[in-house]
Design a protein around this motif. Structure first.
Motif, PDB file in Angstrom:
ATOM      1  N   GLU A 589     -50.720  -6.475 -10.869  1.00 32.85           N
ATOM      2  CA  GLU A 589     -50.386  -5.116 -11.629  1.00 32.85           C
ATOM      3  C   GLU A 589     -49.040  -5.049 -12.084  1.00 32.85           C
ATOM      4  O   GLU A 589     -48.239  -3.918 -11.734  1.00 32.85           O
ATOM      5  N   PRO A 590     -48.647  -6.055 -12.959  1.00 30.43           N
ATOM      6  CA  PRO A 590     -47.327  -6.155 -13.587  1.00 30.43           C
ATOM      7  C   PRO A 590     -47.056  -4.730 -14.364  1.00 30.43           C
ATOM      8  O   PRO A 590     -45.997  -4.348 -14.731  1.00 30.43           O
ATOM      9  N   ALA A 591     -48.286  -4.187 -14.831  1.00 26.37           N
ATOM     10  CA  ALA A 591     -48.021  -3.115 -15.865  1.00 26.37           C
ATOM     11  C   ALA A 591     -48.321  -1.611 -15.093  1.00 26.37           C
ATOM     12  O   ALA A 591     -48.412  -0.598 -15.817  1.00 26.37           O
ATOM     13  N   THR A 629     -50.400  -8.243  -4.498  1.00 30.71           N
ATOM     14  CA  THR A 629     -50.207  -7.617  -5.734  1.00 30.71           C
ATOM     15  C   THR A 629     -48.788  -8.127  -6.225  1.00 30.71           C
ATOM     16  O   THR A 629     -47.915  -8.589  -5.550  1.00 30.71           O
ATOM     17  N   HIS A 630     -48.688  -8.105  -7.498  1.00 25.65           N
ATOM     18  CA  HIS A 630     -47.334  -8.582  -8.011  1.00 25.65           C
ATOM     19  C   HIS A 630     -47.030  -7.503  -9.017  1.00 25.65           C
ATOM     20  O   HIS A 630     -47.680  -7.282  -9.909  1.00 25.65           O
ATOM     21  N   LEU A 631     -45.770  -7.205  -9.013  1.00 24.39           N
ATOM     22  CA  LEU A 631     -45.188  -6.042 -10.026  1.00 24.39           C
ATOM     23  C   LEU A 631     -44.004  -6.715 -10.623  1.00 24.39           C
ATOM     24  O   LEU A 631     -43.201  -7.446  -9.949  1.00 24.39           O
ATOM     25  N   CYS A 632     -43.838  -6.593 -11.956  1.00 27.58           N
ATOM     26  CA  CYS A 632     -42.650  -7.215 -12.512  1.00 27.58           C
ATOM     27  C   CYS A 632     -42.129  -6.075 -13.682  1.00 27.58           C
ATOM     28  O   CYS A 632     -42.926  -5.291 -14.020  1.00 27.58           O
ATOM     29  N   TYR A 633     -41.000  -6.409 -14.362  1.00 28.77           N
ATOM     30  CA  TYR A 633     -40.527  -5.898 -15.355  1.00 28.77           C
ATOM     31  C   TYR A 633     -40.119  -4.248 -15.540  1.00 28.77           C
ATOM     32  O   TYR A 633     -40.051  -3.915 -16.607  1.00 28.77           O
ATOM     33  N   PRO A 713     -40.408 -16.503  -6.749  1.00 32.97           N
ATOM     34  CA  PRO A 713     -39.644 -16.510  -7.958  1.00 32.97           C
ATOM     35  C   PRO A 713     -40.012 -14.925  -8.066  1.00 32.97           C
ATOM     36  O   PRO A 713     -40.938 -14.280  -7.786  1.00 32.97           O
ATOM     37  N   ASP A 714     -39.192 -14.417  -9.326  1.00 29.91           N
ATOM     38  CA  ASP A 714     -39.550 -13.173  -9.897  1.00 29.91           C
ATOM     39  C   ASP A 714     -40.756 -12.986 -10.580  1.00 29.91           C
ATOM     40  O   ASP A 714     -41.595 -11.624 -10.526  1.00 29.91           O
ATOM     41  N   CYS A 715     -41.637 -14.098 -11.099  1.00 28.06           N
ATOM     42  CA  CYS A 715     -42.655 -13.798 -11.996  1.00 28.06           C
ATOM     43  C   CYS A 715     -43.413 -15.148 -11.968  1.00 28.06           C
ATOM     44  O   CYS A 715     -42.702 -16.183 -11.462  1.00 28.06           O
ATOM     45  N   GLY A 716     -44.395 -15.373 -12.790  1.00 30.22           N
ATOM     46  CA  GLY A 716     -45.059 -16.363 -12.994  1.00 30.22           C
ATOM     47  C   GLY A 716     -44.419 -17.494 -13.781  1.00 30.22           C
ATOM     48  O   GLY A 716     -43.250 -17.144 -14.607  1.00 30.22           O
ATOM     49  N   LEU A 717     -44.572 -18.810 -13.853  1.00 37.10           N
ATOM     50  CA  LEU A 717     -43.572 -20.071 -14.138  1.00 37.10           C
ATOM     51  C   LEU A 717     -44.202 -20.449 -15.509  1.00 37.10           C
ATOM     52  O   LEU A 717     -43.742 -21.352 -16.161  1.00 37.10           O
TER      53      LEU A 717
HETATM   54 ZN   LIG Z   1     -44.938 -10.954 -13.209  1.00 32.19          ZN
END
Ligand SMILES: [Zn+2]
Ligand SMILES: Nc1nc2c(c(=O)[nH]1)N[C@@H](CNc1ccc(C(=O)N[C@@H](CCC(=O)N[C@@H](CCC(=O)N[C@@H](CCC(=O)O)C(=O)O)C(=O)O)C(=O)O)cc1)CN2
Length: 745
Positions: A589-591, A629-633, A713-717
């Motif tokens: 759910e990065p957004a 879950t994964h959140l970023c940005y 890491p912070d996010c996908g590669l």
């Molecule tokens: Zn991400």
């Protein structure tokens, strides 16, 4: 009464992403600076021609950018951090070093641009920052347009929004806030404005979208100071201040009380400013009524837009877009692969320019508004509606209990290492997809290529010694588009590219009808990966909120209802993954933060449906299945309680560019679930070493219980190359081992 037409900005990547191709070629040495400048000039020329051809009267300039318009604004006031300046590169080299770093320097932080899928760079300021007017770019673009016969209105990020989007440099003293630098910044803006005035510009546009969010009285006072000063400058152009992505509210009253010459309001997101203007009576100012939505792609109701513009505007009305058209693709007419009943309902940038003109023609009585027919019946699916009405997101046991069961099943070490899902999208993977799309290799051949790639990625992760493996997402061109292509109710475009950041673009799908899942979407890939290793493999899905945020979504029902439909389809997928033996499932759910409305009053209602949709998607699996879950940005402060309410077992979160600040916030919120703060930045080609990752981990271990800590890491590669990924992941695994030993876990 005077009526004219404008747009607040325009797509700048080129109709076929010419900018991306040129900039990336410049970076790799395939194109020189002159070639890049030529490609950029062609895009600007096409933009002005397209707008003029559509009949738009007042054209903007300086809406083009080689990378990001906030970065351009920083350069225009000489806010270049010492570490980039000291590289001793030429102007273009320094510019790109600020954007994506070099082998030895970190770039500026990248973050969401308001509630959109665009990302801007964050200027770094310190008490010692000395601003200076560097008007080269806006001046050059103004003059360039003039030569082509267009007397344009240069557009700049407004000074107050500039400060509010900036951050204090790492070495700035504690009490320092960027707003402290207002006076110096206004001097620099004054220099830029008077230079533009001297070149002949009669108007400039200063965007102040930060004022469509809640602002303190002190911040509103700064807005007043800034525009009182800038609009009374000798030799400067008239100033149009715009607020996009929401209503200006109190800030509108503030601006009405300054001598500023024009105000632009976003009436597509919220009509409140139209009421405020109507209540105010004659303003004596130009009002740019943003009645054409710059963020969505559905054709406007021209009659309604005209009525709204008339309500907002007075004697000097400019029919406009609600924001820059940066967020929409170029031209819907190119989408010849779409069903005609869908295509005729679309308006991309070119059609929106036409809509602005159509609104004016209705207002002047030249043409009656064209009507849009009702939504086709075939877009409804009663079975989906029934299932949504009876769905429940209860079902899983308490989080503590799940943690115990999962620990016994998965048997992972403390500080378990994993990645966020994607591995590099190599030229070979893209080429396989392109040849498959072109029909030159069969479905079976394409699948074999992807399966081979998965085997390679699993082998690599085993060699590196990661604990929870991923299949690598080779088969996904994009984490939202991939699902949209497999779900009913969605369509995808061929050329509908939109800039996400820098040279990175996306083609947001069109969510036009009721959503359903005809067949499993990811099970085959995840099951194949799991069959190749003894280690746990994480299944990988994109969450309902993110699927909505990164699509162009129907407007005929509340987002909450659409989110629930998407969530149900994902829930079916999680159940199928579990049945296929996948014990860990990540629902990205990065957004989540992105869709948060700018006004606090609207937060609770949004978070309620967003959290409900995530839980609907993830609560169909058993307690022994670990949900990640994964959140970023983004800055997550305002959504921290919601992150907890998602009820995921493990959350990985972007943290390295913001120096792990999130961890302090989590600790204060009493967070007690698994958490993987990103230990290195994947948005830069720079490869971290083990010592630096170990330092980040030690810092993380002081902020949260180390037994809850994951290493990732912070996010996908997907945007990186293997030459960067392999040493970086090796360093990450080594750092985890080192800190694990130190902490005696
Ligand atoms: Zn991400
Ligand atoms: N939708 C979305 N939003 C997001 C993200 C995201 O992943 N998806 N991530 C965050 C950051 N944003 C990002 C956005 C884009 C990319 C990215 O890498 N985009 C790629 C395009 C991805 C893609 O669709 N690739 C296609 C190829 C499309 C293409 O280039 N086709 C060629 C022809 C085929 C070829 O030769 O490659 C063409 O059309 O000319 C594929 O893999 O199949 C790019 O700009 O380069 C990365 C991060 C936030 N928002």
């Amino acid at each position: 009464m005077k009526i004219s037409t404008t747009v607040l900005g325009h797509p700048r990547i080129g109709r076929r992403r010419e900018l991306k191709k040129a900039v990336e070629a410049y970076w790799t040495g395939g194109l020189d600076a002159a070639g890049l400048a030529e490609a950029a000039a062609r895009i600007r020329r096409d933009t002005w021609t397209a707008l003029a051809d559509a009949g738009v009267e007042l054209l903007p300039s300086n809406t083009f950018s080689l990378y990001d318009h906030v970065l351009d604004a920083a350069v225009a006031v000489d806010a270049v951090p010492a570490r980039h300046r000291d590289l001793g590169l030429d102007a273009l080299g320094t510019y790109f070093a600020m954007a994506h770093g070099t082998a030895t320097t970190t770039p500026l932080e990248l973050t969401k641009w308001f509630d959109t899928n665009y990302h801007h760079l964050v200027p770094e300021l310190a008490p010692g920052t000395v601003f200076r007017a560097v008007p080269d770019k806006p001046l050059a673009e103004y003059r360039e347009a003039l030569v082509q016969g267009h007397d344009t209105r240069p557009v700049l990020v407004g000074p107050v929004t500039f400060l509010l989007l900036s951050k204090a440099a790492e070495d700035a003293p504690g009490g320092f806030a960027p707003l402290d630098l207002l006076d110096g910044l206004l001097d620099a803006y004054a220099g830029v404005l008077t230079a533009l005035g001297a070149a002949g510009a009669s108007w400039v546009q200063l965007d102040e979208p930060a004022f469509t969010a809640d602002r303190s009285p002190a911040e509103l006072a700064v807005l007043r100071t800034a525009y009182t000063r800038l609009s009374t400058l000798e030799g400067a152009p008239n100033i149009l201040v715009t607020g996009s992505y929401g209503h200006l509210g109190e800030a509108l009253d503030v601006l009405l009380g300054t001598p500023v010459h024009g105000i632009g309001v976003d009436l597509a997101t919220d009509t409140a400013d139209a009421e405020r203007l109507a209540a105010h009576g004659p303003t004596g100012k130009l009002i740019a009524a943003g009645v054409i939505d710059g963020r969505n792609i559905w054709r406007a109701d021209i009659a309604a837009a005209a009525a709204l513009a008339a309500r907002a505007g007075g004697d000097d009305l400019v029919v406009s877009t609600s924001c820059s058209l940066l967020h929409v693709p170029h031209d819907a007419e190119e989408e010849t692969g779409l069903a005609p009943e869908l295509r005729e309902r679309l308006a991309f940038a070119r059609q929106k320019a036409g809509e602005v003109v159509a609104v004016k023609r209705v207002l002047t009585g030249e043409t009656p508004p064209a009507a849009i027919g009702p939504v086709p019946d075939a877009w409804r699916d009663e079975r989906v509606r029934e299932r949504v009405a009876t769905a429940s997101h209860e079902g899983r046991g308490p989080a503590e209990e799940r943690r115990r069961i999962q620990a016994a099943r998965l048997n992972l070490p403390p500080l378990a290492t994993t990645t966020i899902g994607s591995f590099p999208q190599t030229p070979e993977i893209r080429a396989a997809r392109a040849t498959h799309r072109a029909g030159r290799i069969s479905e079976a051949e394409y699948r074999d290529a992807m399966r081979g790639e998965i085997a390679r990625v699993i082998g690599l992760q085993e060699r590196l010694g990661l604990d929870v493996l991923v299949h690598g997402e080779a088969e996904r061109d994009d984490m939202v588009r991939y699902f949209a292509e497999r779900l009913g109710g969605f369509a995808t475009t061929a050329h509908g590219w939109v800039q996400s950041y820098g040279t990175r673009c996306v083609r947001p799908p069109l969510l036009y009808g009721d959503v359903h899942r005809p067949a499993p979407m990811t099970v085959e890939w995840s099951a194949h990966a799991a069959s190749l290793t003894e280690k746990p493999v994480k299944g990988m899905l994109t969450g309902p909120v993110t699927i909505l945020a990164w699509s162009f979504v129907r407007e005929d029902q509340p987002l909450a209802a659409t989110a629930a439909q998407v969530a149900l389809a994902l829930r079916e997928e999680t159940v199928d993954l579990e049945a296929a033996g996948i014990g860990v499932i990540q629902v990205d759910e990065p957004a989540l933060r992105e869709l948060l409305p700018p006004r606090r009053d609207d937060h609770a209602a949004y978070l309620e449906w967003a959290v409900a949709a995530f839980r609907l998607a993830t609560s169909g699996v058993r307690d022994e299945t670990q949900v990640h879950t994964h959140l970023c940005y983004s800055e997550f402060g305002p959504v921290l309680p919601a992150i907890d309410a998602l009820d995921a077992d493990v959350t990985s979160i972007e943290a390295s560019r913001s120096r792990l600040e999130i961890l302090g916030e989590l600790r204060e919120g009493g967070y007690s679930r698994g958490v993987g703060p990103g230990v290195y930045d994947i948005h830069s080609p720079r490869v971290p070493d083990a010592a630096e990752i170990a330092a980040a981990l030690r810092k993380a271990a002081t902020a949260v219980d180390p037994r809850l800590l994951w290493v990732n890491p912070d996010c996908g590669l997907k945007t990186r190359r293997y030459a960067e990924v392999e040493p970086a992941l090796a360093a990450m695994v080594a750092a985890a081992a080192e800190v694990r030993a130190e902490l005696n876990l």
